[in-house]
Design a protein around this motif. Structure first.
Motif, PDB file in Angstrom:
ATOM      1  N   TRP A 155       0.636  -1.198  -0.448  1.00 26.73           N
ATOM      2  CA  TRP A 155       0.280   0.324  -0.067  1.00 26.73           C
ATOM      3  C   TRP A 155       1.015   1.001   0.089  1.00 26.73           C
ATOM      4  O   TRP A 155       1.777   1.128   0.511  1.00 26.73           O
ATOM      5  CB  TRP A 155      -1.346   0.148   1.512  1.00 26.73           C
ATOM      6  CG  TRP A 155      -2.074  -0.832   1.423  1.00 26.73           C
ATOM      7  CD1 TRP A 155      -2.192  -2.336   1.141  1.00 26.73           C
ATOM      8  CD2 TRP A 155      -3.560  -1.302   1.441  1.00 26.73           C
ATOM      9  NE1 TRP A 155      -3.519  -2.979   1.509  1.00 26.73           N
ATOM     10  CE2 TRP A 155      -4.160  -1.720   1.479  1.00 26.73           C
ATOM     11  CE3 TRP A 155      -4.590   0.449   0.735  1.00 26.73           C
ATOM     12  CZ2 TRP A 155      -4.744  -2.318   0.729  1.00 26.73           C
ATOM     13  CZ3 TRP A 155      -5.395   0.363   1.205  1.00 26.73           C
ATOM     14  CH2 TRP A 155      -5.725  -1.096   0.944  1.00 26.73           C
ATOM     15  N   PHE A 165      -3.506   0.642  -3.674  1.00 31.64           N
ATOM     16  CA  PHE A 165      -2.829  -0.810  -3.247  1.00 31.64           C
ATOM     17  C   PHE A 165      -2.319  -1.407  -4.483  1.00 31.64           C
ATOM     18  O   PHE A 165      -2.639  -0.903  -5.274  1.00 31.64           O
ATOM     19  CB  PHE A 165      -4.340  -1.435  -2.716  1.00 31.64           C
ATOM     20  CG  PHE A 165      -4.703  -2.872  -2.496  1.00 31.64           C
ATOM     21  CD1 PHE A 165      -4.586  -3.576  -1.908  1.00 31.64           C
ATOM     22  CD2 PHE A 165      -5.190  -3.879  -3.652  1.00 31.64           C
ATOM     23  CE1 PHE A 165      -3.886  -4.789  -1.465  1.00 31.64           C
ATOM     24  CE2 PHE A 165      -4.774  -4.849  -3.866  1.00 31.64           C
ATOM     25  CZ  PHE A 165      -4.410  -5.899  -2.708  1.00 31.64           C
ATOM     26  N   ALA A 218      -7.724  -6.216  -0.511  1.00 28.89           N
ATOM     27  CA  ALA A 218      -8.524  -4.359  -0.943  1.00 28.89           C
ATOM     28  C   ALA A 218      -8.678  -3.735   0.676  1.00 28.89           C
ATOM     29  O   ALA A 218      -8.962  -2.753   0.371  1.00 28.89           O
ATOM     30  CB  ALA A 218      -8.514  -4.219  -2.196  1.00 28.89           C
TER      31      ALA A 218
END
Length: 255
Positions: A155, A165, A218
């Motif tokens: 990230w 991401f 995510a």
């Protein structure tokens, strides 16, 4: 840096259900990183510390940013030189970065002074013993001011505080293959060695990424998890959220 015992205990109530048991730890740091059961940090004078039990121990050297994880202990100094801790000695690594992260599955990643993003694959990371060891940084498309990796995810945040991401990250292909923009705004972000994601926004509030699963790495939402003070840096490992407040106090919060 004062070594010693935890000196304060308090409970932070957030909303109607979330509570954090936070203890203030003696000393002051500007940055902290936790991983694989270890905690390292740097103070305003760039001195380096690690904690054993409840006592901070000084580590020789001078760094502005330090990181610990499956890739070992790495750091960068005020000249953006990169170092790896090998046998208790900081050895110079080829390249320049302003921030580095060792939380990947034995690979490291980071950003340089121009916000260019790089990673170093597992073989070169694990095998690096000092100058002369094979090394080849891989450039990653995009521009970030902070980048952090977990087992197989990374990230980052850019200079506009946008969150991204990185998809398709593996130890052998640490560069991944695509970016996914994530709603929200943060100034720094950290991925734990279990894949947990925490970040701090410009107002000093701390957030946790919720809904992270193997099929949806995510996640789904940002959850406010602020301790009872404004923060500027966080790191998570083994159920503990380590927080550096805006006045550089150190909090150990049980999550």
């Amino acid at each position: 840096m004062r070594g010693g015992t935890i000196i304060l205990l308090f409970l932070c109530l957030l909303g109607t259900s979330l509570a954090m048991d936070c203890r203030e730890v003696a000393g002051k740091l500007k940055q902290i990183d936790a991983g694989v059961g270890q905690v390292f940090g740097v103070a305003n004078d760039n001195s380096i510390y690690t904690i054993y039990g409840r006592t901070w121990t000084h580590i020789p050297g001078a760094l502005k940013h330090v990181t610990v994880g499956p890739a070992g202990v790495w750091g960068v100094n005020t000249d953006n030189q990169i170092f790896k801790l090998v046998g208790g000695v900081w050895v110079l690594v080829e390249g320049l970065l302003k921030q580095v992260d060792a939380g990947g599955d034995q690979f490291v990643a980071g950003v340089n002074m121009h916000d260019n993003v790089y990673c170093l694959g597992r073989d070169a990371t694990v095998g690096y013993k000092g100058p002369g060891s094979p090394i080849s940084w891989t450039g990653i498309t995009g521009s970030l001011m902070y980048y952090s990796c977990g087992p197989n995810v990374c990230w980052g945040v850019n200079s506009a505080n946008q969150i991204f991401f990185r998809k398709g990250v593996t130890p052998a292909a640490c560069q991944g293959n695509d970016w996914q923009h994530i709603a929200g705004a943060l100034v720094m972000i950290e991925v734990g060695t279990d894949g947990s994601v925490y970040g701090v926004n410009a107002g000093g509030d701390v957030f946790r990424r919720d809904g992270i699963t193997a099929t949806n790495p995510a996640g789904t939402d940002w959850i406010l998890t602020s301790p009872c003070t404004k923060s500027k840096h966080v790191s998570y490992d083994l159920g503990h959220l380590w927080v550096i407040t805006t006045d550089e106090r150190i909090l150990d919060c049980v999550v």
